[in-house]
Design an enzyme around this catalytic site. Structure first.
Site, PDB file in Angstrom:
ATOM      1  N   SER A 142      -4.040  30.727 -97.858  1.00 33.77           N
ATOM      2  CA  SER A 142      -3.724  30.932 -96.850  1.00 33.77           C
ATOM      3  C   SER A 142      -2.503  32.017 -96.814  1.00 33.77           C
ATOM      4  O   SER A 142      -3.012  33.221 -96.953  1.00 33.77           O
ATOM      5  CB  SER A 142      -2.660  29.624 -96.199  1.00 33.77           C
ATOM      6  OG  SER A 142      -2.330  29.804 -94.965  1.00 33.77           O
ATOM      7  N   ASP A 198     -10.692  24.267 -89.920  1.00 29.81           N
ATOM      8  CA  ASP A 198      -9.435  24.491 -89.949  1.00 29.81           C
ATOM      9  C   ASP A 198      -8.834  24.893 -88.887  1.00 29.81           C
ATOM     10  O   ASP A 198      -9.191  25.668 -88.205  1.00 29.81           O
ATOM     11  CB  ASP A 198      -9.533  25.736 -91.170  1.00 29.81           C
ATOM     12  CG  ASP A 198      -8.214  26.283 -91.664  1.00 29.81           C
ATOM     13  OD1 ASP A 198      -6.881  26.149 -90.819  1.00 29.81           O
ATOM     14  OD2 ASP A 198      -8.166  26.632 -92.724  1.00 29.81           O
ATOM     15  N   HIS A 240      -7.780  22.839 -93.643  1.00 30.39           N
ATOM     16  CA  HIS A 240      -6.694  23.651 -94.225  1.00 30.39           C
ATOM     17  C   HIS A 240      -6.030  23.254 -95.608  1.00 30.39           C
ATOM     18  O   HIS A 240      -5.362  23.921 -96.259  1.00 30.39           O
ATOM     19  CB  HIS A 240      -5.779  24.153 -93.372  1.00 30.39           C
ATOM     20  CG  HIS A 240      -5.089  25.543 -93.831  1.00 30.39           C
ATOM     21  ND1 HIS A 240      -5.466  26.732 -93.616  1.00 30.39           N
ATOM     22  CD2 HIS A 240      -3.705  25.708 -93.875  1.00 30.39           C
ATOM     23  CE1 HIS A 240      -4.857  27.517 -94.160  1.00 30.39           C
ATOM     24  NE2 HIS A 240      -3.558  27.034 -94.337  1.00 30.39           N
TER      25      HIS A 240
END
Lengths: 289, 289
Positions: free
Chosen positions: B156, B235, B268
């Site tokens: 991320s 995600d 995620h």
């Protein structure tokens, strides 16, 4: 409708994460045994490959919730391959506010010790023995298609829970194992504090929740289910709280089969569990076949 | 002696856990670049088997510390086999109390974005780009015997950091990979908020910290280091914050090599990372040989 009349098998899904082709889910349900809402986690291997997974229970240690093992043990990888469903209950009733319940990490919330309390005010809620042995299995089986047999393992307080549940219920579990278990809680500070509070001062009543005492009294004699135990030699709790040598002695005296591995350099943490969890998963999967 | 005159390579060991035959340690040191004490974690494979491990950097995402990857990714198992040392820096300066620093998960503490801030008051401390590229490698190499080459990956915000560091420093890393990276921070809410605060309103200055912009501007052209990216299709941040398709477009336009895998059903979380981290470890280990 009062909460206690709710159907305990009705689940509220809190989260779902795909993991190693399977799925890790968390659910809330109302426990009638504990008289409070409870959360548990379940890892399910890929449905197509494993339509009826084997059932393995994990019991966590002091201060843990249903989440620690799922996040930190690294167990999903091999569980997915072996077709194991793993269920993680919480470690105590939750959402209550009994006097002193949240004051210490080793008593009250996060520290249910997998027993049925007899002392007020704990006896109305702290019945984790019945919850793990009876109610939660009903809830899980009502909601998931699983193979018939089941096995159990755990860590520290949860290792104690796994050993006690298996020893007291011959035939119930196909196999049992433990990391760093509290094997003789009636004679160590963690256990003495918890059992005094939950069970009162009659020490005879404590013995039903003590793996060493159960073995010495002949519990589990009918099937002599082997105990598989991993213990780190650098575990800071080994000397005063775990006392693994007492399990060795009790098993030797009673002729109960024990497979004990002392692991040099390993401590009490989840890094120890992660390092050897694959051995435990394989051990249980073989015996659940 | 003022703190800023301290030797940054002096380490205070905070913890050590044996893990998969190796050891996971956490250290505190004084960072001169960030002008504050910082903690980092390092996993070292078994010394006897791997006297000079390969060095792999992990950069974490928003709200993480040095600990999340070490506890949740399940990377020690294979790192131990492959002879990889993994270092996890923290995600921002710590122990400060700048105005508004702790108000949001996506700005200030836990959200350093691996850049060098130019705006007051951030510019005196928020220099994670220099910290990760220069200072921390010096600290690590002064204290551990490691192979010469190094690679980098992250998740991320940390995927963004890994891509930007690799693209701007051709030859520095043997390989780079990312899980769910923020590939185009100058044009998504997380990046716009962070870059406005740390870099001010001159959007030209933002482009040096944007993987897509760097690729379009020809950064990394001299070695065309391939980008290995895993992105979960479930995600929740994909559509508004990650926008992986922009990395595909930029790489296509510029002829930059990209190995992008879209993983159906994955989100995620660290369960996604754990599910595919072995592929990344093998990828880096091969290129560090």
């Amino acid at each position: 409708m009062s909460q206690s009349s709710q159907d305990v098998t009705v689940l509220e899904e809190l989260s779902a994460n795909k993991s190693f082709g399977g799925v890790y889910k968390r659910f809330r349900h109302y426990s009638r045994v504990l008289d409070c809402p409870m959360i548990f986690g379940i890892f399910l291997p890929e449905q197509a490959a494993h339509p009826r997974p084997k059932l393995l229970w994990w019991l966590s240690g002091l201060s843990c919730t249903d989440e620690n093992f799922m996040q930190k043990a690294g167990a999903h990888r091999l569980a997915s391959q072996l077709g194991l469903a793993i269920v993680c209950p919480d470690t105590s009733p939750r959402g209550l506010d009994l006097p002193g319940e949240h004051d210490a990490y080793d008593f009250g919330s996060g520290a249910g010790f997998y027993l049925n309390a007899t002392e007020a005010p704990w006896r109305d809620h702290y019945r984790m023995y019945d919850y793990v042995l009876e109610e939660l299995p009903q809830v899980v089986r009502a909601n998931f298609e699983l193979a018939e047999r089941e096995s159990i393992f755990g860590h520290s307080m949860g290792g104690h829970g796994a050993l006690v549940l298996a020893l007291r219920n011959p035939g119930r579990y196909a196999s049992v194992s433990a990391f760093s278990p509290i094997v003789n809680p009636t004679a160590v500070p963690w256990g003495e504090k918890a059992f005094s509070g939950y069970l009162g001062e009659d020490r005879e009543s404590w013995k039903q929740y003590d793996a060493c005492e159960l073995i010495l009294a002949g519990s589990g004699k009918s099937d002599r289910l082997a105990l598989f135990v991993d213990q780190g030699e650098a575990d800071g709790f080994l000397e005063n709280q775990l006392k693994t040598e007492r399990l060795e002695q009790a098993c030797a005296v009673s002729g109960h089969p024990l497979w004990l591995r002392r692991q040099p350099g390993y401590d009490h943490s989840y890094f120890f569990i992660a390092s050897f969890v694959d051995d435990h998963l394989r051990y249980h999967a073989e015996r659940l076949d």
